[in-house]
Design a protein around this motif. Structure first.
Motif, mmCIF file in Angstrom:
data_model
loop_
_atom_site.group_PDB
_atom_site.id
_atom_site.type_symbol
_atom_site.label_atom_id
_atom_site.label_comp_id
_atom_site.label_asym_id
_atom_site.label_seq_id
_atom_site.Cartn_x
_atom_site.Cartn_y
_atom_site.Cartn_z
ATOM 1 N N TRP A 114 0.889 -1.038 0.034
ATOM 2 C CA TRP A 114 -0.021 0.044 -0.118
ATOM 3 C C TRP A 114 0.776 1.273 -0.059
ATOM 4 O O TRP A 114 0.357 2.428 -0.169
ATOM 5 N N GLY B 48 -4.717 -0.299 -2.515
ATOM 6 C CA GLY B 48 -4.528 0.218 -1.289
ATOM 7 C C GLY B 48 -5.983 -0.191 -0.398
ATOM 8 O O GLY B 48 -5.698 -1.244 0.460
ATOM 9 N N TYR C 70 -0.911 6.870 -9.726
ATOM 10 C CA TYR C 70 -1.490 5.950 -9.024
ATOM 11 C C TYR C 70 -2.395 6.988 -7.988
ATOM 12 O O TYR C 70 -2.015 7.121 -6.833
ATOM 13 N N SER C 71 -3.410 7.530 -8.585
ATOM 14 C CA SER C 71 -4.280 8.521 -7.848
ATOM 15 C C SER C 71 -5.613 8.000 -8.372
ATOM 16 O O SER C 71 -5.933 7.323 -9.177
ATOM 17 N N LYS D 209 -5.978 4.449 -11.796
ATOM 18 C CA LYS D 209 -6.785 4.543 -10.482
ATOM 19 C C LYS D 209 -7.495 3.155 -10.039
ATOM 20 O O LYS D 209 -7.788 2.967 -9.003
ATOM 21 N N PHE E 186 -3.385 4.381 -0.769
ATOM 22 C CA PHE E 186 -2.215 3.847 -1.471
ATOM 23 C C PHE E 186 -1.429 5.300 -1.295
ATOM 24 O O PHE E 186 -2.019 6.246 -1.867
ATOM 25 N N THR E 187 -0.086 5.419 -1.135
ATOM 26 C CA THR E 187 0.717 6.456 -1.047
ATOM 27 C C THR E 187 2.032 6.083 -1.822
ATOM 28 O O THR E 187 2.472 5.073 -1.818
ATOM 29 N N TYR F 296 -4.921 2.080 -7.769
ATOM 30 C CA TYR F 296 -4.701 2.906 -6.661
ATOM 31 C C TYR F 296 -5.826 2.248 -5.827
ATOM 32 O O TYR F 296 -5.873 2.254 -4.531
#
Length: 462
Positions: free
Chosen positions: A87, A119, A105-106, A112, A127-128, A115
Motif C-alpha cells: 500500500w 490500497g 497512481y491516484s 486509478k 495507497f501512497t 490505486y
C-alpha cells in the motif's frame, strides 16, 4: 529518445508485441553508458511491516531522459505492486519521479484501478507514494509460510475457475472422486449462485467420503484470512455488497461444515504447491493458463510468501500503441491478455477462425483445441504465438523471481497445443536469455485439469 527492440522469436500472429524483458534490457544499456546514471530503489510496504525492495539503475535526470525513465520505472512499479503487493511505495534515488507516480497512481490517474484496489480494498490503507535518498531506502523484510502437503485423513479440495468448478475427495493421498462442473460466475449478481454451486460440489464430494477431516480451496483473486479482497469470480456482485456479501462468502460456506478446518488460497499459490509437490523441486513458478492467468511461487527454501503474485495485472508488453487493453483494470499489455484463454480468443480471428458472434471464450478455446487435434495450422499459429509470449514473459519474470522451474497448468496448456507452447517458449529462452536456466514442466492431462483441486485438499493441517 526512444527504445527499439529486435526480437529473435517474433510472435507470428502479433509481430507488434514489445517484450518487457527486451525493452528493459535496452534501457539498462543506456543507463549503464550514462556518466550521470543513478542508483534507484523501489520499495513497497504491505501488511505487518513487510517490505519488498528492487534495486536498479536509471538515467541521469534531464528533460530528455525523464519520459523514458518514467515509463521504465512506472512499469516496474506496476509489476511490483501486483507481484509483491503493498500500500506504500517509496522511490529512493529519483525525486523527480515521485510527483509523476503519485499522479498516475491516484483516484483520477491512469492507474486509478490499482490505486483503489491495491490500497484500501486489499490492504485497508490509502495507497501512497513517497520519496527519499537512495541511502535512506527501507530495507527488505520478507516472510515465508509453510502450507500444504498434508495428505493424511479424508479431505475435500476445490478449485474455482471462471468457466468451471472442480472438486476432489481424497483419502490419505488417494483421489477417490474428482469432477468438473460448468458454471458462469463472472457476471452473476446474486451471491447465492456462487454459494449454492460451491456447496453443491462440496456435498457431492462429501458423499464419497466416510467423514470430512478438512476442506481446502483454490480460487482466483486475493485472499486474506479466507476472505476475498479482489476476485474476478464475484465481479457481477454490486460493489456496495462486496463488504457484506462477498468478503464473508467462504466463512458462510464453512458454517455448513462446523468444526472442520477450512482454508482458501489464491489459485496461483495452489498451482505452485501442486508443482513443487508433484515434481519434488522448489524455486518454482506455477503458471495456470485458464480463464485468466494465475501464478504462484514456491521459494528456493520450499515456502510460500505473503506476496500477491497476481501477474494477470502485471505488464509484459511495452508497446505504446495498439496493445490490447484489460477491460477490468484499464491497463494495456498485462499478462491476462497473453497467457490465458483471452489470448486464444484474441488471436483466433487473426489466425483465420470465424466463430459465430457471441461464442463464449471457453467454447472458442474448445474449438481451437479440436482443430489442433486435427493438426489445423490455424490453431498451431495461435499456440506458437502464445509460446512466444510465454518465453518472453519468463525472461521478464526472472527479474522478480529467483526461479529454476516453471510448471505450466490450465486449459490453454492442454493437448497438442500445450506441447507447442512449451517448445516455442524453450526456444525463446535459448535464443534470447541463455543465461536463464529455467526447466519447464507440464503434468499429465488429469493432473492439469484437476491437480489444483487435489492439492488444495492438502492445505489444512489436521
Amino acid at each position: 529518445m526512444t527504445i527499439q527492440v529486435a526480437m529473435k522469436c517474433v510472435p507470428e500472429l502479433d509481430p507488434e508485441f514489445v517484450p518487457a524483458a527486451l525493452w528493459n534490457r535496452e534501457y539498462a544499456k543506456l543507463a549503464a553508458a550514462d556518466p550521470g546514471k543513478r542508483n534507484l530503489a523501489l520499495c513497497v510496504e504491505r501488511a505487518n511491516g513487510c517490505v519488498s525492495r528492487l534495486d536498479t539503475v536509471v538515467l541521469s535526470d534531464s528533460e530528455a531522459n525523464r519520459p523514458l525513465t518514467l515509463r521504465y520505472v512506472e512499469r516496474i512499479v506496476k509489476f511490483l505492486l501486483w507481484a509483491r503487493g503493498g500500500w506504500k511505495l517509496t522511490v529512493a534515488g529519483a525525486p523527480e519521479l515521485v510527483p509523476a507516480l503519485a499522479e498516475i497512481y491516484s483516484p483520477e490517474g491512469a492507474r486509478k484501478f490499482d490505486y483503489a484496489v491495491i490500497g484500501k480494498k486489499i490492504y485497508d490503507h490509502p495507497f501512497t507514494v513517497t520519496g527519499c535518498a537512495y541511502e535512506a531506502a527501507p530495507a527488505a523484510k520478507e516472510i515465508g509460510l509453510k502450507l500444504g502437503g498434508h495428505f493424511d485423513g479424508c479431505r475435500i479440495g476445490f478449485d474455482l475457475g471462471g468457466s468451471d468448478r472442480k472438486c476432489a475427495a481424497v483419502i490419505d493421498g488417494k483421489t477417490v472422486h474428482s469432477e468438473e462442473v460448468v458454471w458462469d460466475p463472472y457476471f452473476q449478481s446474486d451471491i447465492n449462485y456462487h454459494i449454492e454451486g460451491i456447496v453443491d460440489s462440496l456435498k457431492r464430494a462429501a458423499a464419497k467420503l466416510p467423514r470430512i477431516d478438512s476442506i481446502g480451496g483454490s480460487a482466483a483473486g486475493v485472499y486474506v484470512d479466507n476472505q476475498p479482497r479482489i476476485a474476478s469470480l464475484f465481479r457481477g456482485i454490486p460493489e456496495e455488497q462486496f463488504e457484506s456479501r462477498v468478503r464473508p462468502v467462504f466463512l458462510e460456506i464453512a458454517k455448513q461444515f462446523p468444526g472442520i478446518p477450512f482454508v482458501v488460497l489464491n489459485d496461483g499459490e495452489v498451482t505452485a504447491l501442486a508443482g513443487a509437490i508433484s515434481i519434488g523441486k522448489n524455486a518454482l513458478l506455477g503458471l495456470a493458463m485458464g480463464t485468466s492467468e494465475a501464478v504462484g511461487f514456491v521459494t528456493p527454501e520450499g515456502t510460500l510468501t505473503d506476496h500477491l503474485n497476481e501477474l494477470a495485472f502485471a505488464p509484459i508488453d511495452y508497446r505504446e500503441q495498439n496493445a490490447p487493453v484489460d477491460e477490468w483494470s484499464g491497463d494495456a499489455g498485462v499478462g491476462a491478455l497473453y497467457l490465458s484463454q483471452q489470448a486464444v480468443g484474441r488471436l483466433a480471428k487473426r489466425a483465420g477462425f470465424d466463430f459465430p458472434a457471441g461464442t463464449p471464450l471457453p467454447e472458442q478455446l474448445k474449438l481451437v483445441q479440436k482443430a489442433m487435434e486435427n493438426d489445423d495450422e490455424r490453431a498451431a499459429k495461435i499456440y506458437r504465438t502464445i509460446g512466444s509470449y510465454l518465453g518472453y514473459a519468463v525472461g521478464h519474470y526472472a527479474m522478480f523471481y529467483p526461479m529454476e522451474n516453471l510448471l505450466l497448468l490450465g486449459r490453454v496448456s492442454s493437448g497438442k497445443g500445450g506441447s507447442i507452447i512449451l517448445d516455442v517458449a524453450r526456444d525463446v529462452l535459448a535464443k534470447e536469455f541463455p543465461e536463464l536456466k529455467v526447466e519447464f514442466h507440464i503434468p499429465d492431462e488429469a493432473f492439469k485439469r484437476h491437480g489444483q483441486a487435489v492439492i488444495a485438499a492438502t492445505l489444512p493441517e489436521l
